[in-house]
Design an enzyme around this catalytic site. Structure first.
Site, PDB file in Angstrom:
ATOM      1  N   LYS A  72      45.037  39.150  37.927  1.00  0.00           N
ATOM      2  CA  LYS A  72      44.575  38.091  39.283  1.00  0.00           C
ATOM      3  C   LYS A  72      44.495  39.516  40.623  1.00  0.00           C
ATOM      4  O   LYS A  72      45.916  39.955  40.906  1.00  0.00           O
ATOM      5  CB  LYS A  72      45.023  37.244  39.884  1.00  0.00           C
ATOM      6  CG  LYS A  72      45.712  36.147  40.541  1.00  0.00           C
ATOM      7  CD  LYS A  72      46.132  35.344  40.728  1.00  0.00           C
ATOM      8  CE  LYS A  72      45.829  34.116  42.356  1.00  0.00           C
ATOM      9  NZ  LYS A  72      47.035  33.292  42.585  1.00  0.00           N
TER      10      LYS A  72
ATOM     11  N   LYS B  46      49.869  40.565  38.808  1.00  0.00           N
ATOM     12  CA  LYS B  46      49.650  39.771  40.333  1.00  0.00           C
ATOM     13  C   LYS B  46      49.449  40.797  41.553  1.00  0.00           C
ATOM     14  O   LYS B  46      50.731  40.936  41.784  1.00  0.00           O
ATOM     15  CB  LYS B  46      50.148  38.514  40.337  1.00  0.00           C
ATOM     16  CG  LYS B  46      49.837  37.244  41.437  1.00  0.00           C
ATOM     17  CD  LYS B  46      50.874  36.505  41.619  1.00  0.00           C
ATOM     18  CE  LYS B  46      49.811  34.928  43.112  1.00  0.00           C
ATOM     19  NZ  LYS B  46      50.686  33.727  43.319  1.00  0.00           N
TER      20      LYS B  46
END
Ligand code: PBG
Length: 340
Positions: free
Chosen positions: A254, A202
């Site tokens: 992500k 992330k």
């Protein structure tokens, strides 16, 4: 006209693109409703939906509209729902996250009661929506995010979410050791049935911009001391190794499209299913450009989702999940057939 001389006959891959039927025959990737996960926002104390202005079509739900929209999405066959809570009050430790009467836990309980096991109910496991400073964890005296103090809060949050009825928890705070700490807490409470969807890679991304509005974020600084540096690919594999060793059942990359290279690397190395999150800023860009007539919205949406599948994602978290599942369920119109 004379053609230049080639060393041999021309290879002609275009033969496989001649007709729609030929293209369908050789298509490698497709989309199914079950591949798509819908992130949803529910707001405490709301009497009506609040549109998120930077994400046209996305709202902060009331409890009742959440149930209606979730039921519709499930009827369309989405693979799951990822819930985010927007509490009325926040404090330094994010008390609302662990309170069984906190908005996220109440919403999980309500949806589990309404939907049972007909979908996979997921919960964002992070403190940022619940803290008054907006960080994903606890702050120490110097104002830095304290990794291990945060793990203690995550363990309690996991137990509250499991108790409320979540099937799959999504730890998104990027604390070291979070998967192991949460797995241990769940197992210790006899909740070996609850699975973990680790936000493995992330990045500290500007593409989360509209999300901050969606959850009324209080953050003033940034998350660069815990989320990954956009310049780095290699450490995604290190994070993957750790999350697998610690007990992740699924892993996620992500943001989405700007990080397809990372997704591809993670998908190649991962022994567990891999997901990707098409984040708020990606959604906002597609909406803004199509509102201006600069791109064909529906084709762009489907093409972007298919790109995640091609890069190796089994599941895609996308604010388009319910809409696209509806399209797929009803049968795509002729001009979009290439996508399913
Ligand atoms: C953290 C979290 C964020 C998003 C999902 N979980 C925000 C952040 O890390 O700053 C972003 C999702 C999006 O932009 O769509 N709880």
């Amino acid at each position: 006209m004379t053609l230049p001389t080639f060393p041999g006959p021309i290879d002609r891959p275009r033969r496989l693109r001649t007709t729609a039927a030929m293209r369908a025959l050789v298509r490698e990737h497709t989309l199914r409703p079950a591949d798509l996960v819908l992130p949803m926002f529910v707001r405490e104390g709301a009497s009506e939906n609040r549109p998120v202005s930077s994400m046209p079509g996305v709202v902060q739900h009331t409890m009742d509209s959440l149930v209606r929209a979730a039921t519709e999405a499930v009827e369309r066959g989405v693979g799951g729902l990822m819930l985010f809570g927007v509490p009325e009050t926040k404090d330094a430790i994010g008390s609302g996250a662990t309170d069984p009467k906190g908005i996220l836990n109440l919403a999980l309980a309500r949806l589990r009661a309404e939907l049972g096991d007909s979908t996979v109910l997921m919960a964002d496991l992070c403190l940022d929506e619940f803290t008054d400073h907006g960080h994903c964890g606890m702050l120490d005296d110097a104002g830095q995010v304290d990794n291990d103090a945060t793990l203690v809060r995550y363990r309690d949050m996991a137990l509250a979410q499991a108790e409320a009825g979540a099937h799959l928890l999504g730890p998104s705070g990027m604390m070291d050791g979070q998967i192991a700490a949460i797995r241990d807490a769940l197992d210790g409470a006899g909740r070996t049935d609850v699975a973990l969807y680790a936000y493995t890679a992330k990045y500290a991304s500007a593409f989360y911009g509209p999300f901050r509005e969606a959850v009324d974020s209080s953050l003033t600084g940034d998350r660069r001391s815990y989320q990954q540096d956009p310049a780095n690919g290699r450490e995604a594999l290190r994070e993957l190794e750790l999350d697998i060793a610690e007990g992740a059942d699924l892993v996620m990359v992500k943001p989405g499209l700007p990080y397809l290279d990372v997704l591809k690397d993670v998908a190649a190395a991962s022994p567990v299913p891999v997901g990707a999150y098409q984040v708020s800023g990606e959604y906002a860009m597609i909406e803004a450009a199509s509102a201006n007539g600069w791109i064909d919205r529906d084709r762009t949406v489907l093409e972007s989702l298919l790109a995640f599948r091609r890069a190796g994602a089994s599941t895609v978290l996308t604010y388009y999940a319910s809409e696209v599942a509806g399209w797929l369920q009803g049968g795509l119109p002729e001009h979009l057939r290439e996508f399913a």
